[in-house]
Design an enzyme around this catalytic site. Structure first.
Site, PDB file in Angstrom:
ATOM      1  N   SER A 186      -7.517  -3.671  -7.414  1.00 48.19           N
ATOM      2  CA  SER A 186      -6.655  -4.816  -7.125  1.00 48.19           C
ATOM      3  C   SER A 186      -5.196  -4.400  -7.035  1.00 48.19           C
ATOM      4  O   SER A 186      -4.447  -4.892  -6.180  1.00 48.19           O
ATOM      5  CB  SER A 186      -6.831  -5.897  -8.196  1.00 48.19           C
TER       6      SER A 186
ATOM      7  N   ARG B 101      -3.424  -4.902  -3.357  1.00 44.67           N
ATOM      8  CA  ARG B 101      -2.347  -5.899  -3.299  1.00 44.67           C
ATOM      9  C   ARG B 101      -1.083  -5.284  -2.698  1.00 44.67           C
ATOM     10  O   ARG B 101      -0.471  -5.851  -1.789  1.00 44.67           O
ATOM     11  CB  ARG B 101      -2.055  -6.455  -4.690  1.00 44.67           C
TER      12      ARG B 101
ATOM     13  N   ASN C 104       0.242  -6.077   1.316  1.00 44.37           N
ATOM     14  CA  ASN C 104       1.538  -6.706   1.569  1.00 44.37           C
ATOM     15  C   ASN C 104       2.460  -5.814   2.390  1.00 44.37           C
ATOM     16  O   ASN C 104       3.137  -6.289   3.307  1.00 44.37           O
ATOM     17  CB  ASN C 104       2.203  -7.071   0.235  1.00 44.37           C
TER      18      ASN C 104
END
Length: 276
Positions: free
Chosen positions: A206, A210, A214
């Protein structure tokens, strides 16, 4: 920029900018651009903070020293709120993660076609067309996975440090489903182990996805704006305006993603000292 877009269309323009400068190494692709930019930015961080640490005075600080102290106090305050043990090794780790990720993320705010233009001026358009260079390390999944894997091993280290090897192994088999009888404990051990393994593996995955998602998305938006609005003098002003607007918004993403990666690392390490 307009010459690149016009020669092969938007699709070719984006594909060119998504290519890594890589070599074959140990049966895989080694991304030279990601490694070089990450290394340089890491050295810049060390030199920057090391310089002001050596020049620090107890009197009225310089603007540079005050800025560095402000960042350090902010990071230490965040660590203090999340980690209630000895912070002497955690705060430097958090500071390193935050500043390194910020610097790597900030590469996304530099002109997209600067490497292409520099190579073109130095070696010609043909060399530039066949040379790839992506200078946003966090938009490369290899970077974010490497960082999150390091965090994963740090979590394991602190878990074993806090609970001991036997205590850590016992917790893997006896939590989160607790039991009192020996038979029940044995029956629940596979389920506990499976859930704990998933929990530990989800953390680095994660973290990596993440940050990568982005920054990759932000990089792609810059490419789309440059490709769609970079095809001629008439679109120059709209292209600059759209890029500037997205860059201003992207600054928030740059800082926020660095903060999230840093604070989650501290929270995960703090969790290693807690029992189920």
């Amino acid at each position: 920029m307009s010459e690149q877009t016009g020669s092969g269309g938007l699709n070719e323009y984006i594909q060119h900018h998504l290519q890594q400068n890589s070599i074959e190494l140990f049966g895989g692709a080694f991304h030279i651009d990601t490694w070089a930019v990450s290394l340089v930015l890491g050295l810049i961080f060390i030199a920057w903070f090391g310089f002001f640490a050596r020049k620090a005075t107890s009197g009225v600080p310089s603007k540079g020293q005050a800025f560095v102290e402000l960042i350090l106090e902010f990071i230490d305050g965040q660590v203090k709120d999340s980690f209630h043990g000895d912070r002497r090794s955690i705060t430097p780790l958090a500071l390193t993660i935050f500043m390194w990720v910020v610097l790597m993320n900030c590469m996304d705010l530099l002109p997209l076609d600067a490497p292409y233009t520099a190579i073109k001026l130095a070696a010609g358009a043909d060399a530039a067309h066949h040379t790839y260079f992506r200078w946003v390390p966090t938009a490369d999944l290899n970077t974010t996975l490497a960082m999150s894997t390091t965090v994963f091993f740090l979590i394991l280290y602190h878990s074993i440090k806090a609970k001991g090897g036997f205590g850590f192994g016992k917790e893997l088999l006896t939590a989160p489903f607790h039991a009192h009888g020996t038979g029940t404990k044995i029956a629940l051990a596979p389920a506990n182990l499976g859930l704990n393994v998933i929990e530990y593996l989800v953390k680095p995955v994660s973290l990596a996805m993440r940050l990568f998602g982005n920054m990759y998305g932000g990089e792609l938006v810059f490419m789309l704006i440059a490709g769609l609005l970079g095809g001629g003098l008439l679109m120059f002003v709209p292209g600059v305006l759209f890029n500037a607007a997205w860059a201003l918004f992207h600054i928030l993403i740059v800082l926020l993603q660095a903060f999230i990666f840093m604070i989650l690392t501290v929270v995960y390490i703090a969790g290693a000292y807690e029992s189920h």
